[in-house]
Enzyme design. Sequence first.
Site, short mmCIF file in Angstrom:
data_model
loop_
_atom_site.label_atom_id
_atom_site.label_comp_id
_atom_site.label_asym_id
_atom_site.label_seq_id
_atom_site.Cartn_x
_atom_site.Cartn_y
_atom_site.Cartn_z
N VAL A 89 0.83 -1.20 0.00
CA VAL A 89 0.00 0.00 0.00
C VAL A 89 0.87 1.26 0.00
O VAL A 89 0.35 2.37 0.01
CB VAL A 89 -0.99 -0.01 1.19
CG1 VAL A 89 -1.98 -1.16 1.02
CG2 VAL A 89 -0.28 -0.12 2.54
N HIS A 105 -4.20 -4.32 -3.10
CA HIS A 105 -4.65 -4.11 -1.72
C HIS A 105 -4.87 -2.64 -1.38
O HIS A 105 -4.93 -2.28 -0.20
CB HIS A 105 -3.65 -4.72 -0.72
CG HIS A 105 -3.65 -6.22 -0.73
ND1 HIS A 105 -2.67 -6.99 -0.13
CD2 HIS A 105 -4.52 -7.11 -1.28
CE1 HIS A 105 -2.95 -8.27 -0.31
NE2 HIS A 105 -4.05 -8.38 -1.01
P1 OAD Z 1 4.89 -10.73 4.45
O1 OAD Z 1 5.37 -9.95 5.63
O2 OAD Z 1 3.93 -11.82 4.70
O3 OAD Z 1 6.13 -11.38 3.72
C1 OAD Z 1 7.26 -10.64 3.39
C2 OAD Z 1 8.24 -11.56 2.68
O4 OAD Z 1 9.34 -10.78 2.27
C3 OAD Z 1 8.79 -12.71 3.54
O5 OAD Z 1 8.72 -13.92 2.82
C4 OAD Z 1 10.24 -12.30 3.79
O6 OAD Z 1 11.11 -13.41 3.84
C5 OAD Z 1 10.53 -11.46 2.57
N1 OAD Z 1 11.57 -10.43 2.77
C6 OAD Z 1 11.84 -9.73 3.90
N2 OAD Z 1 12.84 -8.87 3.68
C7 OAD Z 1 13.21 -9.04 2.39
C8 OAD Z 1 14.21 -8.44 1.56
N3 OAD Z 1 15.03 -7.50 2.01
N4 OAD Z 1 14.31 -8.85 0.28
C9 OAD Z 1 13.48 -9.83 -0.21
N5 OAD Z 1 12.53 -10.42 0.53
C10 OAD Z 1 12.39 -10.04 1.81
O7 OAD Z 1 4.31 -9.67 3.39
P2 OAD Z 1 3.38 -9.92 2.13
O8 OAD Z 1 3.64 -11.25 1.52
O9 OAD Z 1 3.50 -8.73 1.28
O10 OAD Z 1 -2.45 -7.51 3.25
O11 OAD Z 1 1.95 -9.93 2.81
C11 OAD Z 1 0.83 -10.09 2.00
C12 OAD Z 1 -0.35 -9.34 2.57
O12 OAD Z 1 -0.58 -9.74 3.91
C13 OAD Z 1 -0.15 -7.85 2.68
O13 OAD Z 1 -0.42 -7.15 1.49
C14 OAD Z 1 -1.11 -7.46 3.73
C15 OAD Z 1 -0.79 -8.56 4.73
O14 OAD Z 1 -1.70 -8.79 5.69
C16 OAD Z 1 -3.35 -6.63 3.68
O15 OAD Z 1 -3.09 -5.72 4.44
C17 OAD Z 1 -4.72 -6.86 3.14
#
Ligand code: OAD
Length: 232
Positions: A89, A105
């Site tokens: 977002v 989202h």
């Molecule tokens: P998550 O917090 O679930 O996952 C983040 C991912 O990024 C993890 O797999 C980490 O290992 C990886 N990560 C962290 N640091 C990193 C870096 N420097 N380089 C590469 N990867 C890295 O976040 P999302 O998958 O985006 O929804 O979450 C999905 C949705 O769940 C969000 O959009 C949100 C949340 O609840 C809503 O708010 C509706």
Amino acid sequence: MRVVVLTGAGISAESGLSTFRDSGGLWEGHDPMQVATPEAYDDDPGLVQRFYDERRAALARVRPNAAHDALARLEARLGEDLLVVTQNVDDLHERAGSARVHHIHGRLRSAWCTTCDERHPWDGPLGDRPPCPWCGEATLRPDIVWFGEIPYGMDLVERALGECDLFVSIGTSGVVYPAAAFVHWARGTTLELNLEPSAGASDFAESRQGPASRLVPAWVNELLGEGPGTST
Ligand code: OAD
């Protein structure tokens, strides 16, 4: 070559924005279910508004990183053949120079009036219940798709995935649907770039592990034939 890129919180982590699931399941001290559901908003709108007001204010203190920059560089070359679909977002893709970005989202810098259904560009707080610039009612909420609500523009995403030659997923844990299913909707080959293997890593043709600020520029260079790539 038509490319669809999906991004998640991991691509913005190195800019200083918290991911959702990397700090013991808490997001800036909150369980996402306590601030990111319509029920949470009905129960305590002030808490939810304050939470998103803080997130919106935090955007002003961060900058895009090398991964956002690399995707903007890719768009400059591929034009309409690249679509970035983001679960984020924040506006870091746009500030890096990407224009073809679809926020499934929603967006922090947008407010949605639940009375007149208008959406407005928004940079200030909502917690003080400002009037809607269109209808005047104090019924603006964050223009964010919460758990249980329907993501924006899924028809557009489904069409792009059905026509793509390559689908790349960057910095997402792969546990939130429908984004977690995009790898199955993609017509072309699939690649994951993430700090660690995501929940769906084995569904991708290839999965590379490392920080996005390193992996994404290297992959873009590789795709554009500009300098050394990386395989780890
Ligand atoms: P998550 O917090 O679930 O996952 C983040 C991912 O990024 C993890 O797999 C980490 O290992 C990886 N990560 C962290 N640091 C990193 C870096 N420097 N380089 C590469 N990867 C890295 O976040 P999302 O998958 O985006 O929804 O979450 C999905 C949705 O769940 C969000 O959009 C949100 C949340 O609840 C809503 O708010 C509706």
